[in-house]
Scaffold this active site. Sequence first.
Site, short mmCIF file in Angstrom:
data_model
loop_
_atom_site.label_atom_id
_atom_site.label_comp_id
_atom_site.label_asym_id
_atom_site.label_seq_id
_atom_site.Cartn_x
_atom_site.Cartn_y
_atom_site.Cartn_z
N ASP A 164 1.67 -0.69 12.40
CA ASP A 164 0.77 -1.47 11.81
C ASP A 164 0.60 -3.05 11.85
OD1 ASP A 164 -0.41 1.16 10.07
OD2 ASP A 164 0.75 0.59 8.32
N GLN A 188 3.99 9.35 7.07
CA GLN A 188 3.97 10.04 6.52
C GLN A 188 3.90 11.49 6.83
OE1 GLN A 188 -0.42 9.49 7.83
NE2 GLN A 188 -0.22 7.47 7.05
N ARG A 197 -6.39 2.33 17.81
CA ARG A 197 -6.51 0.71 17.88
C ARG A 197 -6.05 0.13 19.13
NH1 ARG A 197 -2.92 0.43 12.31
NH2 ARG A 197 -4.73 0.98 10.80
N ARG A 257 2.76 6.17 -2.82
CA ARG A 257 3.97 6.74 -3.65
C ARG A 257 4.29 6.84 -5.29
NH1 ARG A 257 4.16 5.65 1.37
NH2 ARG A 257 5.58 6.53 3.13
N LYS A 273 -4.26 5.60 14.54
CA LYS A 273 -4.80 5.80 13.38
C LYS A 273 -5.71 5.34 12.86
CE LYS A 273 -0.80 4.50 12.76
NZ LYS A 273 0.44 5.01 11.66
N SER A 291 6.46 9.32 12.30
CA SER A 291 5.44 9.26 11.65
C SER A 291 6.47 9.47 9.67
CB SER A 291 4.44 10.29 11.33
OG SER A 291 3.90 9.97 10.19
N LYS A 344 0.84 -0.84 0.07
CA LYS A 344 -0.06 -0.20 0.34
C LYS A 344 0.59 1.25 -0.13
CE LYS A 344 -2.20 0.63 3.60
NZ LYS A 344 -2.53 2.12 4.41
N SER A 345 2.18 1.54 0.81
CA SER A 345 3.42 2.63 1.01
C SER A 345 3.19 2.39 -0.34
CB SER A 345 3.95 2.35 2.14
OG SER A 345 3.29 1.95 3.54
C1 S3P Z 1 2.29 4.93 6.59
C2 S3P Z 1 3.25 5.23 7.46
C3 S3P Z 1 2.45 5.06 8.82
C4 S3P Z 1 1.36 3.43 9.03
C5 S3P Z 1 0.62 4.09 7.48
C6 S3P Z 1 1.34 3.90 6.05
C7 S3P Z 1 3.36 5.30 5.01
O1 S3P Z 1 1.55 5.82 9.20
O2 S3P Z 1 0.76 3.48 9.62
O3 S3P Z 1 -0.28 2.75 6.73
O4 S3P Z 1 3.22 4.93 4.06
O5 S3P Z 1 4.10 6.34 5.25
P1 S3P Z 1 2.71 6.83 10.57
O6 S3P Z 1 3.22 7.95 9.39
O7 S3P Z 1 1.16 7.87 10.43
O8 S3P Z 1 2.95 6.64 11.07
#
Ligand code: S3P
Length: 450
Positions: free
Chosen positions: A327, A176, A358, A33, A354, A174, A28-29
């Site tokens: 996660d 993100q 969680r 991107r 999240k 984080s 997914k990440s």
């Molecule tokens: C992600 C970062 C994580 C993760 C999320 C995906 C990403 O979040 O929990 O499922 O793709 O950068 P955080 O940045 O809030 O830790």
Amino acid sequence: MSGHGTPIPMTSTPCGPLTGVADVPGDKSISHRSLILGAMAVGETRITGLLEGEDVIDTAKAMRAFGAEVTDHGGGNWTVNGVGVGGFAEPDNVIDCGNSGTGVRLIMGTMATSPITATFTGDASLNKRPMARVTDPIALFGAQAVGRSGGRLPMTIVGAANPVPVRYVVPMPSAQVKSAVLLAGLNAPGQTVVIEKEATRDHTERMLEGFGAEISVEDTDEGRVITLTGRPELKPQTIAVPRDPSSAAFPVCAALITPGSDVLVPGIGLNPTRAGLFTTLRDMGADLTYENEREEGGEPVADLRARFSPNMKGIDVPPERAASMIDEYPVLSVVAANATGVTMMREVKELRVKESDRIDAMATGLRACGVAVEDGPDWWSVTGHGPGTVTGGAICESHLDHRIAMSFMVLGISTKQPVSVDDGGPIATSFPIFEPLMASLGASVERKAG
Ligand code: S3P
């Protein structure tokens, strides 16, 4: 977009051994991107193995709204004709990121240094989540944000017309936030520096380098110092998305706790910033092996083989490992309930912000199934009494959170009585083939109320 539809109750009924091959979807990440960086490159980026879950589809739609040409060729094959760094157009309408924190935070960062305005919204879960963690750093570039109280969506971002580069120490672990700042830095002149005290997933750094940006990473006493030179011309790429370790976690954990199981999960990305769960499971005594270890697309990859592990012990999970398995704590707690002794999970306050809180969601459901759970603001512990000892028999709330729903479905495979969730709909955000995949292994996960 999850959270908009009718709830889909699901029930997992205890079953015999899980066996076979589990082909889990793309990461997914990396999928988010690929679309975003493809949109920032000039020319055609080709993607194979894209995760076609709702979260990523929402990001694809958003990239179209900002002017990129995004085409679905079927079977996980996509192309993106990008508009170049600084080439984003102003969207005609509100950008709906559905359930996806990654989508909205990365896209807000990406547009923050272009002279355009965009309004973002999401589902009931996303609209509760904190966005100040992104709007604070993008303000330093010169962007403005107006949202609801507490920095929540819906929110309008006015991108900076004359962005300045930024030096930013990310205050929480984080990826993100780190990524939002780096993506904003792409269209700022000069060098943007991001410092993270704890290493989080590094896909953005790896992919920026792959797309031709000038980026360096240095480990210092202050932390990981990432320096990005702004206004590069990003070159389109051919990207093979590896399979998602966060999705692999579900069939792996299900096999470990179900007597007689032997499951192969091929082609899983084992980037060290993502693989903490598998190390933890092995520390607990799991029969989990890495077969055919190799490198694909610059990422370490292996086939995971998980077999029933009757003698797993509770452990103190090293807090410095938290970011690499953030996660996976919900499904780890299900394994912990089937191990012997206490599994202690510390320094995980990020779990409370999240898709759901969680810790609270898992603790409440596990307790209803007869498991002893203790928790505090940034920790929780689960006490297990070995495989097959959990009573089950509860209807657990998923709180619009895919990983909570899937974790309870894994729990129900090994309990004395079935386990249900009020709504399994959110599973489609990250793992749209979860139900047929688990059925093919021999699990009984059905769309029916408990
Ligand atoms: C992600 C970062 C994580 C993760 C999320 C995906 C990403 O979040 O929990 O499922 O793709 O950068 P955080 O940045 O809030 O830790």
